[in-house]
Scaffold this motif. Sequence first.
Motif, mmCIF file in Angstrom:
data_model
loop_
_atom_site.group_PDB
_atom_site.id
_atom_site.type_symbol
_atom_site.label_atom_id
_atom_site.label_comp_id
_atom_site.label_asym_id
_atom_site.label_seq_id
_atom_site.Cartn_x
_atom_site.Cartn_y
_atom_site.Cartn_z
ATOM 1 N N HIS A 125 0.887 -1.282 -0.009
ATOM 2 C CA HIS A 125 0.007 0.053 0.025
ATOM 3 C C HIS A 125 0.940 1.248 0.037
ATOM 4 N N VAL A 126 0.553 2.184 -0.920
ATOM 5 C CA VAL A 126 1.133 3.393 -0.790
ATOM 6 C C VAL A 126 0.292 4.611 -0.071
ATOM 7 N N LEU A 127 0.817 4.998 0.976
ATOM 8 C CA LEU A 127 -0.017 6.059 1.909
ATOM 9 C C LEU A 127 0.584 7.600 1.797
ATOM 10 N N LYS A 128 -0.158 8.216 1.585
ATOM 11 C CA LYS A 128 0.127 9.900 1.418
ATOM 12 C C LYS A 128 -0.677 10.750 2.188
ATOM 13 N N VAL A 129 -0.049 11.759 2.819
ATOM 14 C CA VAL A 129 -0.722 12.787 3.491
ATOM 15 C C VAL A 129 -0.261 14.188 3.227
ATOM 16 N N PRO A 130 -1.333 15.152 2.671
ATOM 17 C CA PRO A 130 -0.826 16.445 2.721
ATOM 18 C C PRO A 130 -0.225 16.938 3.825
ATOM 19 N N ILE A 131 0.892 17.682 3.832
ATOM 20 C CA ILE A 131 1.575 18.502 4.819
ATOM 21 C C ILE A 131 1.597 19.934 4.690
ATOM 22 N N GLY A 156 -1.874 17.355 -3.425
ATOM 23 C CA GLY A 156 -1.420 17.213 -1.981
ATOM 24 C C GLY A 156 -1.650 18.590 -1.081
ATOM 25 N N SER A 157 -2.744 19.141 -0.667
ATOM 26 C CA SER A 157 -2.845 20.423 -0.111
ATOM 27 C C SER A 157 -3.872 20.124 1.076
ATOM 28 N N ASN A 158 -3.777 21.189 2.033
ATOM 29 C CA ASN A 158 -4.680 21.011 3.135
ATOM 30 C C ASN A 158 -5.839 21.884 3.147
#
Length: 643
Positions: free
Chosen positions: A249-255, A278-280
């Motif tokens: 699994h590829v997991l990404k979170v915007p920071i 990837g933006s908040n």
Amino acid sequence: MKKLLMILCLFPLLSHATKYYVSSSSGSDSYTTSSAATPWRTLKKISDSTVLNAGDTIFLKSGDVFNEPLNLKRSGNSSSHIVYTTYGGAARTVINGFYTLSNGTPISSGSNIYRFYCPGLTVKTNMLVMDGIPQPMGRWPDVGYLTYDSLQPRTLYAANLSSSPYNWTGAVLVAHSEFYLIDTGRIVSQASGTITIDTTFTSTSKRGSGYFIENDARTLLLTAIPGRWYNKYTVDSIQVYLPGGQGTHVLKVPILDVLCNANFGTKYNDIYNMDFEGSNIASVLINNTTGHTFTNCLFRYGGNDCLLGNECPGTNFINDTLDYFQNNGARITGNTSQHCLTKNVLINHCGTIPGMGQREPDGSKSYSGWANPMGFNTFQNMTILNSGYTGLHFGGDSVNITNVVVDTFCITKIDGGGFYTWDGAVKNYNYGRTLTNCMALHGQRSSAGVKYDSTDASMGFYFDSHSTFVTLTGCTSAYNTTGGIYIHGSGITTRGNNFYGNGWCQRCVVEYPGIPITGLSLKKDQLTNSAPGQLTSVFITPGTDLYSFGTVDSNYYSNTSAAAFYTKSSTDPGTTRTFASWQTVSGYDAHSSFLNTASGLYYNKTGTAAASVVHFSDLAGNSYNGVITVPAFSSLILYQKIP
């Protein structure tokens, strides 16, 4: 001579446009000058530079990834813009706000909940992407809504809280407080049968009914769905439920909060061939700016909006794609946000996860595809797919909408439209609003969390309270849960539209107390059902003015039921009528026709042909034989006619 000297003095300013080069893979900010051979390395270097002037071009290396925002701090002018584009290949430059999670560890021995370090988390972090798909937060219950009994300004009452496995103080409450409102608030206390939050519910009406709990680590102990997550931002930690571990699994979170920031009062910047991911808060934040244009760009994955704009006249999006935003594709405010062009834009997956969008006072500009109700704007050749609420929300004077397709909307909230507008009071527009060759298809019912009403779910074209001076020509509205067109306002004109297979009725004209309907001109439309029980036309008023709404004539109706017209007024408790009864009682449709037969819809979003081997006719009597070619952004309602 003075004029010649002035021209000679100005000429150097007009002719010395400069080119700058930036490469994250091969550049260095230590270079004294920027060229293709000696590019700078960071976007900060170029954005903080004071050397940029109108007419300059900044080249970002094709395929390079920049893990920092692009800040538009310098202005061009109306004739010489500052341009950002790519060099060295065809691939887009990537402006990346993601942090990729790795090396997670179980929170305890044998646990399926994994803890990942993620620097830069904040309370605004609102998205985790697993294998390219945004995931809902951990929640209780795992899916759907629980039913509450009532709402007070800050308190939810629900007897079923007695079965709650935990006291949820500190978690987030998500409450569907109205058809078109989803409220969120931090839980400050929970007692027997009650939850109190840190803010006020937007509505305490009786039409909402559902709630759930999210953003609490304990929800991951209850879930059975891989990818559910919790944001423990205070210690830079994301917790994810992953039976069997992360594996492939590829997991990404915007920071990053913003990827392209034009919150500096700047003007006339053109952005070409960029990929923003990837933006908040927003992929693009524009405030008090003029004339920024984004062309051939890809915007993906945002915890809030793609475009968040305020007082931003002349903002243009051309040949762009927007995909996966938790709230809106665009939310534009400010009375000066006019003269904007949105053309050849694809928008997909906006506001599709309940509880992940933003709460706002009237609900009309959240969980939606594109919202710019400021007027003097143009929308052309757009496709808006899979919207949580409204597809395109427009407003104000002089709006032109052409060849726009909205397909699958009201996934998350109801009482919305594929195309939606409203006015808070009666307006006298000089130019009006026009929709030409537009299509509204497959409006959903989203019945979870509300006291569902099929007569107020999703409408193809929704002209709400006081809406006026709207002209609809050559448009198609089909397979929407409630209606093809829903009219609450005055001065609405329709010509040559097709309304087909909409769940309650094809044309709904509903007057509300204190909002009289006048000046309608509804002509030459074709309206028919696709299933039993779908009405052709509904006219409702609380008074006695049902038959003075305007002109309704020269239309073409068909229905498999002979009684397909419905009226209701202060003197009519509600009557389903035949076409003849409708004509006699209302005085409308004197030159219209009705066929008691089944019909089919052929619609075209792509320009391809539809084939037939039998003899067909449309409701207006035009014959079609053999291969039927349906022009782009249009449709035909046909029935089989025996030669």
